[in-house]
Enzyme design. Structure first.
Site, PDB file in Angstrom:
ATOM      1  N   ALA A  65      50.188  74.836   7.754  1.00 22.27           N
ATOM      2  CA  ALA A  65      50.159  75.461   6.428  1.00 22.27           C
ATOM      3  C   ALA A  65      50.206  76.974   6.591  1.00 22.27           C
ATOM      4  CB  ALA A  65      48.911  75.025   5.661  1.00 22.27           C
ATOM      5  N   SER A  66      50.069  77.680   5.487  1.00 21.98           N
ATOM      6  CA  SER A  66      50.259  79.126   5.514  1.00 21.98           C
ATOM      7  C   SER A  66      49.160  79.853   6.280  1.00 21.98           C
ATOM      8  CB  SER A  66      50.319  79.662   4.082  1.00 21.98           C
ATOM      9  OG  SER A  66      49.142  79.310   3.373  1.00 21.98           O
TER      10      SER A  66
ATOM     11  N   ALA B 241      49.672  69.063  11.215  1.00 23.37           N
ATOM     12  CA  ALA B 241      49.894  69.725   9.933  1.00 23.37           C
ATOM     13  C   ALA B 241      50.010  71.221  10.176  1.00 23.37           C
ATOM     14  CB  ALA B 241      48.750  69.436   8.961  1.00 23.37           C
TER      15      ALA B 241
ATOM     16  N   ASP C 284      39.918  70.589  -3.812  1.00 23.26           N
ATOM     17  CA  ASP C 284      41.321  70.340  -3.459  1.00 23.26           C
ATOM     18  C   ASP C 284      41.486  68.873  -3.037  1.00 23.26           C
ATOM     19  OD1 ASP C 284      43.986  70.927  -3.039  1.00 23.26           O
ATOM     20  OD2 ASP C 284      43.689  71.674  -0.998  1.00 23.26           O
TER      21      ASP C 284
ATOM     22  N   LYS D   4      41.463  73.156  13.901  1.00 25.63           N
ATOM     23  CA  LYS D   4      42.141  73.939  12.871  1.00 25.63           C
ATOM     24  C   LYS D   4      42.204  75.378  13.366  1.00 25.63           C
ATOM     25  CE  LYS D   4      42.164  74.820   7.876  1.00 25.63           C
ATOM     26  NZ  LYS D   4      41.491  74.533   6.587  1.00 25.63           N
TER      27      LYS D   4
ATOM     28  N   ALA E  11      46.765  78.141   8.535  1.00 27.37           N
ATOM     29  CA  ALA E  11      46.388  77.535   9.819  1.00 27.37           C
ATOM     30  C   ALA E  11      47.249  76.312  10.091  1.00 27.37           C
ATOM     31  CB  ALA E  11      44.911  77.150   9.796  1.00 27.37           C
ATOM     32  N   GLN E  12      47.141  75.818  11.329  1.00 26.57           N
ATOM     33  CA  GLN E  12      47.723  74.529  11.661  1.00 26.57           C
ATOM     34  C   GLN E  12      46.701  73.706  12.433  1.00 26.57           C
ATOM     35  OE1 GLN E  12      51.274  75.820  13.735  1.00 26.57           O
ATOM     36  NE2 GLN E  12      50.458  75.256  15.731  1.00 26.57           N
ATOM     37  N   VAL E  13      46.913  72.388  12.448  1.00 28.64           N
ATOM     38  CA  VAL E  13      45.912  71.457  12.970  1.00 28.64           C
ATOM     39  C   VAL E  13      46.483  70.684  14.159  1.00 28.64           C
ATOM     40  CG1 VAL E  13      44.437  69.483  12.420  1.00 28.64           C
ATOM     41  CG2 VAL E  13      44.882  71.240  10.681  1.00 28.64           C
TER      42      VAL E  13
END
Length: 575
Positions: free
Chosen positions: A151-152, A149, A305, A170, A154-156
């Site tokens: 995102a704005s 994944a 979330d 993360k 971080a990434q995993v």
């Protein structure tokens, strides 16, 4: 002068390029007149300034996206998407605050997707080694270079520790904190500028919105805090048969890296796979709802979330929860309000419910309480009474939650941000549950939690505890009263008692006065150039075409500046 405000803050010269990009993106999406009012023309390319001049004469604004096909809210959303991570997050946070912005903007900003291309794996490795202060081979047995994944913030990546545990890493985006700080500073200066130059937008309190956004995004970028959130959820659900929270590897987690136990399962909204695996969808929906009720009504700490990408059905039937960057809290006072709401609902005592809101301190001090009690009670009756006599499954909970929020906005109730997050969370959970099991009895699931909550505050022990707390507050007030009186008398004796006054409409007068004085000063400068040039004509000996060259230059400059001043006055419409 407006643009000079951006040069008065530290490190601003490096922000000018970003500010110019922001201005031009909003210009592209049809906000030329808005930028004109902010006097930000210097950040617009020359060829586009010509279009702004045309707008000043009443011609159509430059807008590649025809306004008849796009609403104002949609154009702002498109601009946020083009401006990247900070603005996308800004829109997402605004999307859960109906008390701050109108509903059309709420609906449009809810469409913002936090999905961006991944950053190079070499940079991910470099961040890991810098944070762990050793080569990753000394920590990891394997590292999946393709992120699962992005995102704005971080990434995993998947990985396996040398000790054999499967984990997810993360990793915060390189330099994201610098970009966010830069954008927040620009947003804050723009908000201040809008407050000064567009008085009709002050009702939105943009500087407060930006400050709240800055606090929220700083928390999301703090992976140590996110790790603590995960550990707290894991403690709350340690012995719960329905939920599982992955373990946190604290010794490997830092501000920029979060290491969590890897869990595998099926996304909670993947109905086909869940049925194929043999799961009872009604049971899955029940678990999800009860987990949410426990977080809110018992723990006072909830996952804010809960979209399908953060909830998985594990092989053993439990629901796995991930991503703890956004959380909400329910205070004791708020839980007591929930208990009062349940009791008032059963007794149809709307007057008691109104008093609960007043006691909670969410009613503005400027509110006429007698009128508020009368009108708010009437609105509550109109909203809630139709529910009586209907089956719970016939009640559109999302609709009633939205109507409750609308009432809060109407009466300007100062509800904490967490309650708006709670509204969004419960609507999301309800939607997921009804997608899995349309006939699920949500009321039956909520009832045991509500009864325990009411018992907590309405039982003899609960009321005794509340009485004890009130006695302690009164004792503290009595104990501190003499000191507060002494402080007030001392201020009076020292002439240190101040009275704050605010002038309504003075800012607009100041702006007009400032503009007029600038034009007058400009006219005096032009007159001085003309007089000086005339003196040179009378005294000079070296001439060109019968006139001194310096005088000709002076006359030419005076004519050009005079024409510019006349055009500016004509464009303002105030001859």
């Amino acid at each position: 002068m407006a643009a000079l405000d951006f040069f008065r803050i530290g490190h601003t010269y490096r922000n000018i390029g970003r500010l110019r990009h922001i201005v031009n993106v909003f210009l592209k999406h049809g906000f030329g007149q808005f930028l004109e009012r902010l006097n930000l023309r210097r950040f617009v390319p020359f060829r586009r300034r010509i279009r702004l001049l045309r707008m000043g004469r009443g011609e159509a604004p430059y807008c590649p996206l025809p306004e008849e096909r796009t609403t104002l809210a949609e154009r702002i959303r498109l601009a946020f998407e083009e401006l990247g991570p900070t603005f996308i997050k800004f829109g997402q946070i605004l999307s859960v605050r109906p008390d701050l912005i109108p509903r059309p903007f709420i609906e449009e900003f809810s469409k913002l997707q936090d999905e961006v291309p991944p950053f190079p794996v070499q940079e991910a490795r470099a961040i890991l080694e810098a944070e762990w202060k050793r080569p990753i081979e000394q920590v990891l047995a394997s590292f999946d270079e393709v992120p699962v994944a992005a995102a704005s913030i971080a990434q995993v990546h998947r990985a396996r520790l040398l000790s054999g545990e499967d984990v997810v890493l993360k990793i915060r985006r390189p330099h994201i904190e610098t970009l966010v700080a830069q954008d927040v500073e620009i947003l804050r200066r723009l908000a201040e500028l809008i407050d000064r130059r567009i008085p009709e937008m002050r009702i939105f309190n943009l500087t407060m919105i930006v400050d709240e956004f800055a606090r929220c995004i700083r928390k999301e970028m703090d992976f140590v805090l996110e790790g603590e959130n995960a550990a707290r959820f894991r403690l709350h659900f340690d012995k719960n048969p329905d939920a599982y929270v992955p373990a946190v590897f604290r010794e490997l987690s830092t501000l920029k890296v979060l290491v969590l136990e890897r869990i595998g399962g099926i996304r909670i909204n993947d109905v086909r796979r869940l049925e194929k695996a043999g799961f009872d969808l009604t049971d899955v929906a029940r678990q999800g709802v009860e987990i949410a009720y426990k977080m809110v009504l018992e723990d006072g700490f909830f996952h804010a979330d809960p979209h399908p990408g953060n909830l998985f059905v594990l092989p053993d039937g439990r629901i796995g929860i991930v991503d703890f960057g956004i959380v909400g809290r329910v205070s004791e006072d708020q839980q007591r309000l929930f208990a009062d709401t349940f009791v008032a609902f059963v007794r149809k005592d709307f007057g008691r419910l109104v008093e609960a809101y007043i006691e909670m301190g969410v009613v503005s001090p400027e509110t006429d309480l007698a009128r508020f009690r009368r009108e708010f009670k009437r609105d509550l009756e109109e909203m809630i009474e139709p529910i009586f006599g209907r089956r719970f499954r016939q009640i559109p909970l999302a609709e009633y939650a939205q109507r409750a929020i609308d009432l809060a906005v109407k009466y300007k109730l100062q509800l904490p941000r967490d309650l708006y997050l709670l509204n969004k969370t419960m609507v999301t959970i309800e939607g997921l549950a009804l997608q899995l099991a349309p006939d699920l009895d949500l009321y039956g699931l909520a009832r045991p939690f509500a009864e325990r909550l009411v018992k907590k505050y309405y039982s003899a022990s609960g009321m005794a505890r509340d009485a004890g707390e009130e006695i302690l507050k009164i004792a503290s007030l009595v104990r501190n009263a003499p000191k507060r009186a002494d402080d007030m008398v001392e201020k009076v004796l020292k002439d240190d008692l101040h009275l704050n006054l605010s002038h309504k409409g003075l800012d607009r007068f100041t702006q007009e006065f400032d503009r007029s004085s600038n034009r007058l000063s400009f006219a005096l400068i032009i007159a001085s150039i003309v007089v000086g040039s005339s003196i040179i004509v009378l005294s000079a000996k070296d001439v060109t075409h019968g006139y001194p060259l310096l005088a000709l230059i002076g006359y030419g400059a005076a004519v050009a500046l005079g024409l510019w001043l006349v055009i500016a006055i004509m464009r303002s419409g105030r001859l």
